[in-house]
Design a protein around this motif. Sequence first.
Motif, PDB file in Angstrom:
ATOM      1  N   ARG A 175      11.123  -3.399  -6.947  1.00 45.90           N
ATOM      2  CA  ARG A 175      11.804  -1.639  -7.083  1.00 45.90           C
ATOM      3  C   ARG A 175      10.881  -1.083  -7.948  1.00 45.90           C
ATOM      4  N   TYR A 176      10.810   0.960  -6.676  1.00 41.55           N
ATOM      5  CA  TYR A 176       9.674   1.067  -7.370  1.00 41.55           C
ATOM      6  C   TYR A 176      10.663   2.934  -6.922  1.00 41.55           C
ATOM      7  N   THR A 177       9.906   3.783  -7.695  1.00 40.64           N
ATOM      8  CA  THR A 177      10.829   5.030  -7.431  1.00 40.64           C
ATOM      9  C   THR A 177       9.912   6.369  -7.549  1.00 40.64           C
ATOM     10  N   LEU A 212       0.760  -1.574   0.130  1.00 40.42           N
ATOM     11  CA  LEU A 212      -0.321   0.133  -0.082  1.00 40.42           C
ATOM     12  C   LEU A 212       1.060   0.776   0.365  1.00 40.42           C
ATOM     13  N   ASN A 213       0.906   2.476  -1.014  1.00 45.77           N
ATOM     14  CA  ASN A 213       1.690   3.004  -0.973  1.00 45.77           C
ATOM     15  C   ASN A 213       0.850   4.311   0.283  1.00 45.77           C
ATOM     16  N   LEU A 214       1.996   4.953   1.263  1.00 48.99           N
ATOM     17  CA  LEU A 214       0.919   5.613   2.097  1.00 48.99           C
ATOM     18  C   LEU A 214       2.370   6.726   1.990  1.00 48.99           C
ATOM     19  N   THR A 215       2.887   7.308   0.658  1.00 45.94           N
ATOM     20  CA  THR A 215       3.566   8.170   1.026  1.00 45.94           C
ATOM     21  C   THR A 215       2.614   9.352   0.652  1.00 45.94           C
ATOM     22  N   ARG A 216       3.523  10.181   0.201  1.00 42.91           N
ATOM     23  CA  ARG A 216       2.141  11.653  -0.419  1.00 42.91           C
ATOM     24  C   ARG A 216       2.315  12.018  -1.427  1.00 42.91           C
ATOM     25  N   SER A 217       2.708  11.218  -2.328  1.00 48.94           N
ATOM     26  CA  SER A 217       3.231  11.337  -3.966  1.00 48.94           C
ATOM     27  C   SER A 217       2.550   9.852  -4.851  1.00 48.94           C
ATOM     28  N   THR A 218       2.201  10.107  -6.168  1.00 43.75           N
ATOM     29  CA  THR A 218       1.987   8.425  -6.538  1.00 43.75           C
ATOM     30  C   THR A 218       3.755   7.802  -6.988  1.00 43.75           C
ATOM     31  N   VAL A 219       3.291   6.563  -6.340  1.00 43.85           N
ATOM     32  CA  VAL A 219       4.810   5.879  -6.960  1.00 43.85           C
ATOM     33  C   VAL A 219       4.408   4.814  -8.320  1.00 43.85           C
ATOM     34  N   LEU A 220       5.880   4.929  -8.847  1.00 49.01           N
ATOM     35  CA  LEU A 220       5.596   4.301  -9.972  1.00 49.01           C
ATOM     36  C   LEU A 220       6.536   3.382  -9.704  1.00 49.01           C
ATOM     37  N   ILE A 221       6.084   1.729 -10.586  1.00 48.38           N
ATOM     38  CA  ILE A 221       6.945   0.645  -9.882  1.00 48.38           C
ATOM     39  C   ILE A 221       7.507   0.474 -11.482  1.00 48.38           C
ATOM     40  N   ARG A 222       9.023   0.090 -10.377  1.00 52.89           N
ATOM     41  CA  ARG A 222       9.741   0.068 -12.278  1.00 52.89           C
ATOM     42  C   ARG A 222      10.157  -1.246 -12.685  1.00 52.89           C
ATOM     43  N   TRP A 223      10.066  -2.607 -11.279  1.00 49.27           N
ATOM     44  CA  TRP A 223      10.295  -3.380 -12.044  1.00 49.27           C
ATOM     45  C   TRP A 223      10.192  -4.604 -10.595  1.00 49.27           C
ATOM     46  N   ILE A 224       9.498  -5.630 -11.278  1.00 46.90           N
ATOM     47  CA  ILE A 224       9.092  -6.800 -10.017  1.00 46.90           C
ATOM     48  C   ILE A 224       9.554  -8.432 -10.469  1.00 46.90           C
ATOM     49  N   GLY A 225      10.203  -8.512  -9.820  1.00 42.08           N
ATOM     50  CA  GLY A 225      10.257  -9.958 -10.073  1.00 42.08           C
ATOM     51  C   GLY A 225      10.655 -10.953  -8.335  1.00 42.08           C
ATOM     52  N   ILE A 226      10.283 -12.161  -9.612  1.00 40.62           N
ATOM     53  CA  ILE A 226      10.574 -13.999  -9.280  1.00 40.62           C
ATOM     54  C   ILE A 226      11.400 -14.763  -8.824  1.00 40.62           C
ATOM     55  N   ILE A 237      12.801 -16.785 -12.032  1.00 36.59           N
ATOM     56  CA  ILE A 237      12.186 -16.979 -13.162  1.00 36.59           C
ATOM     57  C   ILE A 237      10.547 -16.249 -13.335  1.00 36.59           C
ATOM     58  N   GLY A 238      10.202 -15.119 -12.974  1.00 35.53           N
ATOM     59  CA  GLY A 238       9.270 -14.176 -14.093  1.00 35.53           C
ATOM     60  C   GLY A 238       9.793 -12.983 -13.085  1.00 35.53           C
ATOM     61  N   GLU A 239       9.568 -12.191 -14.119  1.00 33.55           N
ATOM     62  CA  GLU A 239      10.027 -10.567 -13.811  1.00 33.55           C
ATOM     63  C   GLU A 239       9.092  -9.346 -14.691  1.00 33.55           C
ATOM     64  N   LEU A 240       8.798  -8.560 -14.644  1.00 30.80           N
ATOM     65  CA  LEU A 240       8.114  -6.976 -15.081  1.00 30.80           C
ATOM     66  C   LEU A 240       9.008  -6.333 -15.334  1.00 30.80           C
ATOM     67  N   ASP A 241       9.010  -5.240 -16.352  1.00 32.49           N
ATOM     68  CA  ASP A 241      10.386  -4.555 -16.387  1.00 32.49           C
ATOM     69  C   ASP A 241       9.366  -2.973 -17.376  1.00 32.49           C
ATOM     70  N   PHE A 242       9.481  -2.262 -16.199  1.00 36.18           N
ATOM     71  CA  PHE A 242       8.429  -1.392 -16.140  1.00 36.18           C
ATOM     72  C   PHE A 242       8.940  -0.276 -16.583  1.00 36.18           C
ATOM     73  N   GLU A 243      10.370  -0.554 -16.983  1.00 40.01           N
ATOM     74  CA  GLU A 243      11.380   0.964 -16.523  1.00 40.01           C
ATOM     75  C   GLU A 243      11.840   1.141 -19.125  1.00 40.01           C
ATOM     76  N   LYS A 244      10.980   1.127 -18.990  1.00 43.71           N
ATOM     77  CA  LYS A 244      11.299   1.045 -20.163  1.00 43.71           C
ATOM     78  C   LYS A 244      12.001   2.598 -20.870  1.00 43.71           C
ATOM     79  N   VAL A 245      12.420   3.026 -22.195  1.00 43.55           N
ATOM     80  CA  VAL A 245      13.233   3.777 -22.825  1.00 43.55           C
ATOM     81  C   VAL A 245      12.049   4.961 -23.452  1.00 43.55           C
ATOM     82  N   ARG A 246      11.035   4.406 -23.706  1.00 47.84           N
ATOM     83  CA  ARG A 246       9.729   4.725 -24.335  1.00 47.84           C
ATOM     84  C   ARG A 246       8.108   4.516 -24.073  1.00 47.84           C
TER      85      ARG A 246
END
Lengths: 220, 207
Positions: free
Chosen positions: A213-215, A72-86, A174-183
């Motif tokens: 990983r998120y920013t 749960l995002n409890l920060t004051r801002s929106t968060v950008l999910i960059r990568w998820i790995g298993i 065994i699995g990953e989602l990479d949301f950090e693309k150039v465009r």
Amino acid sequence: MPESLIPITPGSGAKNARTFNRTIGVNSVEEQVGFLAEYSGGGSSGSPTTEEFETPPISYPTGAPGHLLEGLNLTRSTVLIRWIGIFQVGVASVAATDRLSVVSIFQVGSGFGTSAFGAPYDTADGSSMGWYWGFAPTPPLVEYGPEVATEAEFDCQYISAIGAQSPGMRAPLIGELDFEKVRGKSLRVWHRTGIAVRFDTQRAGATVIVAVRYTTWTGY
Amino acid sequence: MPESLIALTPGSGAKNARTFNRSIGGNSVEEAAMFLAEQNMPTYEVAPAAASAATAASHLLQIMAGASLNVYVRWIGLYQLVVATAAAIDEYDIVRVTTAGTGGAAVTPAPLDSGDAAAGAAGMTLPTVKGTEGTIVSRISVQFTQTIATQSGGMKAQLIGEWDFEKLRGKALRIPSGATNGIVVKVITARAGATIIPVARIAEASF
């Protein structure tokens, strides 16, 4: 005629911007030269805070479908999910390929036995952004966070035996989602909402590390 | 309406900035052409000899910052060199340390550009007296090989684990300046027989 130019009036020459001259068609043009700077030191409003969270090796909760991880995002801002790995650690009772997905939630479920915060890559950004993660739910009372929508999905192949020979580079990932693309955008999570890593099939025996990983940018 | 523009007054034409004209909605806009210059931040490779993975909770690789420059960790890779007694999947962590470990094999970071100054940061493998552990920054699992097949093991098969902190949007893993600030690659489970070459690429800056 998409190839174009803007005429520039050069300045007095006290400072010079570096360029590369090229002739394209009949146009003599100057291409600007820049480099990717390092994001600012800690705590700067002009710099993204980057954080990582991962579970220790965890078993699948009993039953299916379910959530390996909820956050749960409890920060004051929106968060950008960059990568998820298993990462698989313990072998499964039976080798199989399973579908996992990332779903959006608006509250964390009950019964999660462990909770923690992520670790920033730059300690000057503080001890944590404030993103709250829960995992390893303790049955019998497990109520997962209500799902809103499926954001992304992927397959993971679980192994049931560890071969003596090399399985190839980084095989336990065994699995990953990479949301950090150039465009293209990363997966955006608004304040007071969250995500969960959902499984459809209970994979007995297997233990996994779930990593995210998120920013966030101040003011986003 | 986030798509926007700034009207420009063209100059005298003595020099021309290269652009690409595009129509977006009702706007005719000029997109500037640029290319990435060569990087200028001093970059170093921490490349020790192979170290044993046979001791649980050991610090396979330690990187401590120097007194005055911050360290940006770009990438860490784990290459298996010697086979394990038994194949297995084990966890490896990156952990911050708040004191420097001692007694291990020192590793001097090598500059990728010989024109750069010597690194202030220092590396070490398997300190006999470990540094004080703090926050776990990251965890992965790696699979150790027991037998080397006569046929190909696949691309980069010996790269059993890696961390890539060099992303387009987001900070790299940063170690603040100060000789008591560092990170370690920690062996969680002992893996008898196996050795690993732990390689790191780092950069240093005053910011």
